[in-house]
Design a protein around this motif. Structure first.
Motif, PDB file in Angstrom:
ATOM      1  N   SER A  10      51.057  12.340  23.085  1.00  0.00           N
ATOM      2  CA  SER A  10      52.137  11.054  23.240  1.00  0.00           C
ATOM      3  C   SER A  10      52.817  10.707  21.889  1.00  0.00           C
ATOM      4  CB  SER A  10      51.413  10.025  23.883  1.00  0.00           C
ATOM      5  OG  SER A  10      50.454   9.603  23.254  1.00  0.00           O
ATOM      6  N   ASN A  30      59.253   9.181  34.962  1.00  0.00           N
ATOM      7  CA  ASN A  30      58.104  10.005  34.522  1.00  0.00           C
ATOM      8  C   ASN A  30      57.745  10.851  35.549  1.00  0.00           C
ATOM      9  OD1 ASN A  30      55.762  10.704  33.245  1.00  0.00           O
ATOM     10  ND2 ASN A  30      54.811   9.446  34.500  1.00  0.00           N
ATOM     11  N   ASP A  37      53.309   3.709  34.688  1.00  0.00           N
ATOM     12  CA  ASP A  37      54.552   3.435  34.022  1.00  0.00           C
ATOM     13  C   ASP A  37      54.386   2.285  33.068  1.00  0.00           C
ATOM     14  OD1 ASP A  37      56.048   4.957  35.886  1.00  0.00           O
ATOM     15  OD2 ASP A  37      55.775   3.438  37.624  1.00  0.00           O
ATOM     16  N   ARG A  42      55.379   6.155  28.064  1.00  0.00           N
ATOM     17  CA  ARG A  42      56.256   6.597  28.920  1.00  0.00           C
ATOM     18  C   ARG A  42      57.669   7.184  28.814  1.00  0.00           C
ATOM     19  NH1 ARG A  42      59.507   6.409  32.576  1.00  0.00           N
ATOM     20  NH2 ARG A  42      60.510   4.719  31.964  1.00  0.00           N
ATOM     21  N   ALA A  46      58.977  10.960  28.906  1.00  0.00           N
ATOM     22  CA  ALA A  46      59.967  11.296  29.749  1.00  0.00           C
ATOM     23  C   ALA A  46      61.356  11.734  29.277  1.00  0.00           C
ATOM     24  CB  ALA A  46      60.371  10.055  30.735  1.00  0.00           C
TER      25      ALA A  46
END
Length: 160
Positions: A10, A30, A37, A42, A46
């Motif tokens: 991430s 996402n 969320d 996120r 995304a």
């Protein structure tokens, strides 16, 4: 900065999205079931997924808290590189020639070989020492920073 700290998938997605200037307010929905969320990453994941920079695993999950391997990071940077240089391509012969310069090229997963070779050819990957790629080891923050900076320089998005 903690240059020797390992980077998660991430965090890497966030660094690439910010480095390329792709972050925006209206991030797409996402698509990974393991990312809530409310996860701080996120939007970055995304957006990176929207641009084809990140992919999930075969089971559909992203595993954002997992430390990123060098070959995973190389693959993400190669996808980002092709956003900037869409005509960049590498032949199978060139791929093999670029990889054979490294003693541990056989350790690179088949799914990552073309990406790794493309970054070697572009001068973005310089190996972990003069003769090894260390594809299965995790990436440090210093390595990520150097990799992204080289990609931005090679593509002329920042000054040499």
């Amino acid at each position: 900065f903690s240059p020797n700290r390992q980077v998660t998938r991430s965090e890497f997605a966030e660094i690439v999205v910010l480095g390329l200037g792709l972050m925006r307010q209206d991030a797409p929905q996402n698509l990974f079931p393991d990312i809530s969320d409310s996860a701080w990453f996120r939007s970055a994941v995304a957006l990176a997924n929207e641009f084809g920079i990140v992919r999930g695993y075969d089971n559909g999950n992203f595993y954002g808290n997992q430390e990123i391997t060098r070959e995973q990071g190389f693959a993400m940077v190669a996808r980002a590189y092709r956003l900037i240089e869409p005509e960049a391509a590498i032949s199978p012969d060139q791929m093999n020639a670029e990889l054979e310069r490294y003693s541990d090229a056989a350790d690179v997963s088949n799914w990552a070989k073309e990406d790794v070779a493309q970054l070697i050819a572009a001068g973005i990957i310089q190996g972990n020492g003069p003769e090894v790629l260390s594809p299965k080891t995790t990436m440090t923050r210093a390595e990520v920073t150097a990799l992204i900076a080289r990609m931005l320089k090679v593509t002329n998005l920042i000054d040499q």
